[in-house]
Design a protein around this motif. Sequence first.
Motif, short mmCIF file in Angstrom:
data_model
loop_
_atom_site.label_atom_id
_atom_site.label_comp_id
_atom_site.label_asym_id
_atom_site.label_seq_id
_atom_site.Cartn_x
_atom_site.Cartn_y
_atom_site.Cartn_z
N UNK A 193 -9.97 2.75 7.83
CA UNK A 193 -10.49 4.00 7.27
C UNK A 193 -9.86 4.36 5.93
N UNK A 194 -8.60 3.95 5.72
CA UNK A 194 -7.95 4.40 4.49
C UNK A 194 -8.56 3.77 3.24
N UNK A 237 -4.90 6.37 1.53
CA UNK A 237 -5.08 5.28 0.58
C UNK A 237 -4.10 5.43 -0.58
N UNK A 238 -3.46 4.34 -0.92
CA UNK A 238 -2.51 4.32 -2.04
C UNK A 238 -3.18 3.63 -3.23
N UNK A 239 -3.35 4.38 -4.31
CA UNK A 239 -3.96 3.84 -5.52
C UNK A 239 -2.95 2.92 -6.20
N UNK A 244 0.75 -2.91 -1.54
CA UNK A 244 1.05 -3.72 -0.36
C UNK A 244 0.36 -3.24 0.90
N UNK A 245 -0.69 -2.41 0.79
CA UNK A 245 -1.36 -1.90 1.98
C UNK A 245 -2.15 -3.00 2.71
N UNK A 257 7.47 -4.22 1.62
CA UNK A 257 6.97 -2.85 1.71
C UNK A 257 6.60 -2.49 3.14
N UNK A 258 6.00 -3.42 3.87
CA UNK A 258 5.60 -3.13 5.23
C UNK A 258 6.82 -3.01 6.15
#
Length: 449
Positions: free
Chosen positions: A375-376, A394-396, A406-407, A445-446
């Motif tokens: 969904x993000x 959501x990270x732009x 790193x999403x 990052x994760x």
Amino acid sequence: MASRPCIFYEARVADLFDDDSAPAPAANVPLAERLRPASLGEVIGQEHLTGPDGAIGRMVAAGRLSSLILWGPPGTGKTSIARLLADAVGYRFTAISAVFSGVADLKKAFAEAELQARTGQRTLLFVDEIHRFNRSQQDGFLPFVEAGAVTLVGATTENPSFELNAALLSRCQVLVLHRLDEAALEALLERAEAVEGRALPLDADARAALIASADGDGRFLLNQAEMLFAAGLNSALDTAALRDLIQRRLPVYDKDREGHYGLISALHKSIRGSDPDAALYYLARMLTAGEEPLYLLRRLTRAAVEDIGLADPQALVQCMAAKDTYDFLGSPEGELAIVQACLYLATAPKSNAVYTAQKDAWRSAKEHGSLSPPKHILGAPTRLMKNLGYGAGYAYDHDQADSFSGQDYWPEEMNPQTFYRPTDRGFEKRLAERLAWWNERRQQLQEGS
């Protein structure tokens, strides 16, 4: 203003006459029409479909058809197969052409089919050049196909994935017809000679050249044969005389009859094997024999993306530039651009990583079905979608350190996959280093989140 008449057509010449008209004498019927197969077993070159284990063969055995899209080059039997399918299972056959027909014609065809259905008679609606209908016209088929009013059989020479609506495609089975090979074309010529009661006035090399000139198109071959029968020749023509008669450059064949498909395979594999001189030799063989330059450019472009890919991204650019140059200059000047593209490909670093990535990704897409993205990363253009969590979190990437968030972009029900594995050759070596850095950074990052 009077309404536009419904334009139906049947492939047989006799159907062009009114009911009270006498049928055309057999001598006036084109050879290709006289040789139209009378049963599916007589269809040449499509045994993978019409044979007992083929999709069409199984449908006929079951006595029930599903809606179909017949996709294949011109002159491979699409119209004949559609007509024979209807005959084989006892369906009423109706045909229209998307070139000449519109919405009014479709409505009339559907109305007649529904009327026949009330009497228990099913209708096979054959639509030639179905890709010529626009999107809204294609949508008009959906309710009638879903309700079973008609069994749709569409014929197209264009890729259905690009030319037909997804909704229509989902209700049809796509069957791919093969370009007729040398054996199939030879069988057609033998049938023509049997119908005419005489042999074609050609020596062995000219006969092979005539077959090669058809490029898999059975209708074209029979039209050329009909012209030769009508020429009233007293002696067999050689290749040069045949070329002069039909005003078409023909491939030159050597003693072992190495032809069109063997030469294009040799050209492609010479490029893949990084032998520029061999590649140029086979290119010259085909160009001097009369091969269509645009056909060669298409095959060179395929080699650029299949065998070089991102090891040298300029390979594809060179092929497209060669195509534009040839379009601009024509022959013979533009052929030099084809030579340049061929040599560039043969001397470029090689990688099939793009090719294998495509196959792996396509296989994964089929295996996992219609999973929703997380969904993000879904867009949220409406308030309802925002309330459901679309786009939340959501990270732009451009706002993150190193422009990298790193999403996780994969569906929640699916583990991340690796399709693209760059080699250590050419530009892909740099890509491999970049991907390795991203993978390491993503893991950091994760782990830190």
